[in-house]
Write a protein that holds these residues in place. Sequence first.
Motif, PDB file in Angstrom:
ATOM      1  N   MET A   1     -22.366  -2.880   0.991  1.00  0.00           N
ATOM      2  CA  MET A   1     -21.260  -2.510   0.139  1.00  0.00           C
ATOM      3  C   MET A   1     -20.408  -3.748  -0.123  1.00  0.00           C
ATOM      4  SD  MET A   1     -18.204   0.304   0.857  1.00  0.00           S
ATOM      5  CE  MET A   1     -19.287   1.682   0.981  1.00  0.00           C
ATOM      6  N   THR A   2     -20.102  -3.989  -1.407  1.00  0.00           N
ATOM      7  CA  THR A   2     -19.267  -5.136  -1.753  1.00  0.00           C
ATOM      8  C   THR A   2     -17.807  -4.831  -1.397  1.00  0.00           C
ATOM      9  OG1 THR A   2     -18.743  -4.363  -3.978  1.00  0.00           O
ATOM     10  CG2 THR A   2     -20.796  -5.639  -3.714  1.00  0.00           C
ATOM     11  N   ASP A   3     -16.980  -5.877  -1.416  1.00  0.00           N
ATOM     12  CA  ASP A   3     -15.551  -5.690  -1.156  1.00  0.00           C
ATOM     13  C   ASP A   3     -14.922  -4.756  -2.186  1.00  0.00           C
ATOM     14  OD1 ASP A   3     -15.619  -7.256   1.089  1.00  0.00           O
ATOM     15  OD2 ASP A   3     -14.822  -9.052   0.103  1.00  0.00           O
ATOM     16  N   GLU A   4     -15.338  -4.907  -3.462  1.00  0.00           N
ATOM     17  CA  GLU A   4     -14.812  -4.050  -4.521  1.00  0.00           C
ATOM     18  C   GLU A   4     -15.182  -2.594  -4.271  1.00  0.00           C
ATOM     19  OE1 GLU A   4     -15.661  -4.858  -8.649  1.00  0.00           O
ATOM     20  OE2 GLU A   4     -14.681  -6.794  -8.487  1.00  0.00           O
ATOM     21  N   GLU A   5     -16.439  -2.337  -3.904  1.00  0.00           N
ATOM     22  CA  GLU A   5     -16.876  -0.968  -3.618  1.00  0.00           C
ATOM     23  C   GLU A   5     -16.122  -0.405  -2.423  1.00  0.00           C
ATOM     24  OE1 GLU A   5     -21.523  -1.090  -5.123  1.00  0.00           O
ATOM     25  OE2 GLU A   5     -21.002  -1.898  -3.151  1.00  0.00           O
ATOM     26  N   HIS A   6     -15.916  -1.226  -1.409  1.00  0.00           N
ATOM     27  CA  HIS A   6     -15.173  -0.795  -0.227  1.00  0.00           C
ATOM     28  C   HIS A   6     -13.735  -0.454  -0.598  1.00  0.00           C
ATOM     29  CE1 HIS A   6     -12.788  -1.267   3.456  1.00  0.00           C
ATOM     30  NE2 HIS A   6     -13.837  -0.694   4.031  1.00  0.00           N
ATOM     31  N   ASP A   7     -13.104  -1.298  -1.424  1.00  0.00           N
ATOM     32  CA  ASP A   7     -11.725  -1.064  -1.846  1.00  0.00           C
ATOM     33  C   ASP A   7     -11.600   0.240  -2.633  1.00  0.00           C
ATOM     34  OD1 ASP A   7     -11.030  -3.429  -0.633  1.00  0.00           O
ATOM     35  OD2 ASP A   7     -10.826  -4.564  -2.505  1.00  0.00           O
ATOM     36  N   LEU A   8     -12.550   0.497  -3.557  1.00  0.00           N
ATOM     37  CA  LEU A   8     -12.511   1.723  -4.349  1.00  0.00           C
ATOM     38  C   LEU A   8     -12.724   2.939  -3.451  1.00  0.00           C
ATOM     39  CD1 LEU A   8     -12.316   3.278  -6.986  1.00  0.00           C
ATOM     40  CD2 LEU A   8     -14.785   2.883  -7.296  1.00  0.00           C
ATOM     41  N   THR A   9     -13.672   2.849  -2.532  1.00  0.00           N
ATOM     42  CA  THR A   9     -13.923   3.958  -1.606  1.00  0.00           C
ATOM     43  C   THR A   9     -12.672   4.255  -0.793  1.00  0.00           C
ATOM     44  OG1 THR A   9     -16.288   3.465  -1.486  1.00  0.00           O
ATOM     45  CG2 THR A   9     -15.342   4.736   0.341  1.00  0.00           C
ATOM     46  N   THR A  10     -12.029   3.223  -0.267  1.00  0.00           N
ATOM     47  CA  THR A  10     -10.812   3.393   0.520  1.00  0.00           C
ATOM     48  C   THR A  10      -9.710   4.026  -0.332  1.00  0.00           C
ATOM     49  OG1 THR A  10     -11.394   1.518   1.924  1.00  0.00           O
ATOM     50  CG2 THR A  10      -9.067   2.171   1.885  1.00  0.00           C
ATOM     51  N   GLU A  11      -9.564   3.557  -1.573  1.00  0.00           N
ATOM     52  CA  GLU A  11      -8.541   4.082  -2.472  1.00  0.00           C
ATOM     53  C   GLU A  11      -8.784   5.560  -2.784  1.00  0.00           C
ATOM     54  OE1 GLU A  11      -6.595   2.988  -6.832  1.00  0.00           O
ATOM     55  OE2 GLU A  11      -8.218   1.752  -6.040  1.00  0.00           O
ATOM     56  N   LEU A  12     -10.012   5.912  -3.113  1.00  0.00           N
ATOM     57  CA  LEU A  12     -10.316   7.309  -3.448  1.00  0.00           C
ATOM     58  C   LEU A  12     -10.233   8.222  -2.225  1.00  0.00           C
ATOM     59  CD1 LEU A  12     -13.162   6.956  -6.083  1.00  0.00           C
ATOM     60  CD2 LEU A  12     -10.784   7.632  -6.457  1.00  0.00           C
ATOM     61  N   GLU A  13     -10.620   7.715  -1.062  1.00  0.00           N
ATOM     62  CA  GLU A  13     -10.475   8.514   0.157  1.00  0.00           C
ATOM     63  C   GLU A  13      -9.006   8.814   0.432  1.00  0.00           C
ATOM     64  OE1 GLU A  13     -12.668   6.169   3.001  1.00  0.00           O
ATOM     65  OE2 GLU A  13     -14.459   7.420   2.747  1.00  0.00           O
ATOM     66  N   ALA A  14      -8.122   7.861   0.141  1.00  0.00           N
ATOM     67  CA  ALA A  14      -6.685   8.092   0.320  1.00  0.00           C
ATOM     68  C   ALA A  14      -6.190   9.148  -0.667  1.00  0.00           C
ATOM     69  CB  ALA A  14      -5.908   6.783   0.151  1.00  0.00           C
ATOM     70  N   VAL A  15      -6.657   9.081  -1.914  1.00  0.00           N
ATOM     71  CA  VAL A  15      -6.288  10.090  -2.911  1.00  0.00           C
ATOM     72  C   VAL A  15      -6.772  11.462  -2.452  1.00  0.00           C
ATOM     73  CG1 VAL A  15      -6.703  10.893  -5.276  1.00  0.00           C
ATOM     74  CG2 VAL A  15      -6.215   8.474  -4.848  1.00  0.00           C
ATOM     75  N   GLU A  16      -8.024  11.535  -2.018  1.00  0.00           N
ATOM     76  CA  GLU A  16      -8.586  12.817  -1.558  1.00  0.00           C
ATOM     77  C   GLU A  16      -7.820  13.362  -0.351  1.00  0.00           C
ATOM     78  OE1 GLU A  16     -12.160  14.387  -1.886  1.00  0.00           O
ATOM     79  OE2 GLU A  16     -12.124  13.771  -3.971  1.00  0.00           O
ATOM     80  N   ALA A  17      -7.427  12.497   0.571  1.00  0.00           N
ATOM     81  CA  ALA A  17      -6.693  12.943   1.756  1.00  0.00           C
ATOM     82  C   ALA A  17      -5.330  13.511   1.358  1.00  0.00           C
ATOM     83  CB  ALA A  17      -6.536  11.797   2.753  1.00  0.00           C
ATOM     84  N   ALA A  18      -4.631  12.833   0.452  1.00  0.00           N
ATOM     85  CA  ALA A  18      -3.320  13.318   0.002  1.00  0.00           C
ATOM     86  C   ALA A  18      -3.473  14.621  -0.779  1.00  0.00           C
ATOM     87  CB  ALA A  18      -2.639  12.249  -0.855  1.00  0.00           C
ATOM     88  N   TRP A  19      -4.501  14.722  -1.590  1.00  0.00           N
ATOM     89  CA  TRP A  19      -4.787  15.939  -2.346  1.00  0.00           C
ATOM     90  C   TRP A  19      -5.078  17.092  -1.379  1.00  0.00           C
ATOM     91  CZ3 TRP A  19      -9.613  16.357  -6.022  1.00  0.00           C
ATOM     92  CH2 TRP A  19      -9.519  17.498  -6.818  1.00  0.00           C
ATOM     93  N   GLY A  20      -5.874  16.810  -0.347  1.00  0.00           N
ATOM     94  CA  GLY A  20      -6.171  17.819   0.675  1.00  0.00           C
ATOM     95  C   GLY A  20      -4.916  18.304   1.385  1.00  0.00           C
ATOM     96  N   ARG A  21      -4.002  17.386   1.677  1.00  0.00           N
ATOM     97  CA  ARG A  21      -2.732  17.787   2.316  1.00  0.00           C
ATOM     98  C   ARG A  21      -1.925  18.704   1.396  1.00  0.00           C
ATOM     99  NH1 ARG A  21      -3.119  12.505   4.073  1.00  0.00           N
ATOM    100  NH2 ARG A  21      -1.672  11.711   2.483  1.00  0.00           N
ATOM    101  N   ALA A  22      -1.918  18.406   0.093  1.00  0.00           N
ATOM    102  CA  ALA A  22      -1.213  19.261  -0.867  1.00  0.00           C
ATOM    103  C   ALA A  22      -1.836  20.656  -0.905  1.00  0.00           C
ATOM    104  CB  ALA A  22      -1.241  18.627  -2.259  1.00  0.00           C
TER     105      ALA A  22
END
Length: 129
Positions: free
Chosen positions: A1-22
């Motif tokens: 996994m490239t750094d860019e792919e890792h960054d996007l995965t981390t970003e989307l996982e954070a969005v999903e986690a916040a969405w799940g909390r809502a």
Amino acid sequence: MTDEEHDLTTELEAVEAAWGRAIVDNDAGAIGRFTTDDWQIVGEDGITSRESFLALVRSGDLTHETMSKITGSVRDLGDVAVLTGRGANTGHYRGQAFSSDEWITDVFVRGADGWRCVRTHLTTARDEP
């Protein structure tokens, strides 16, 4: 996994986690901020519109107590990204308890206000034969 792919995965996982909390907070306003106006959920019972889903939450007919997701893969398509993973949740639907174990595919679009989900597809997870 490239750094860019890792960054996007981390970003989307954070969005999903916040969405799940809502969703666990049963906060229709907050849930709506993670989706586009034309968001739909596609599942074994057909298609549910954003407004139908949010109306169920607002009325209390749909509540969630738990929500979890493990990312399987993220596909970067520029201003569109597809996140696939396995999720579990529990709650109540019109007074009946439920528990779900599903494969989930979320299609996100990036806009001025960040990543928002445009489609969610759910498939019941089954144990291997």
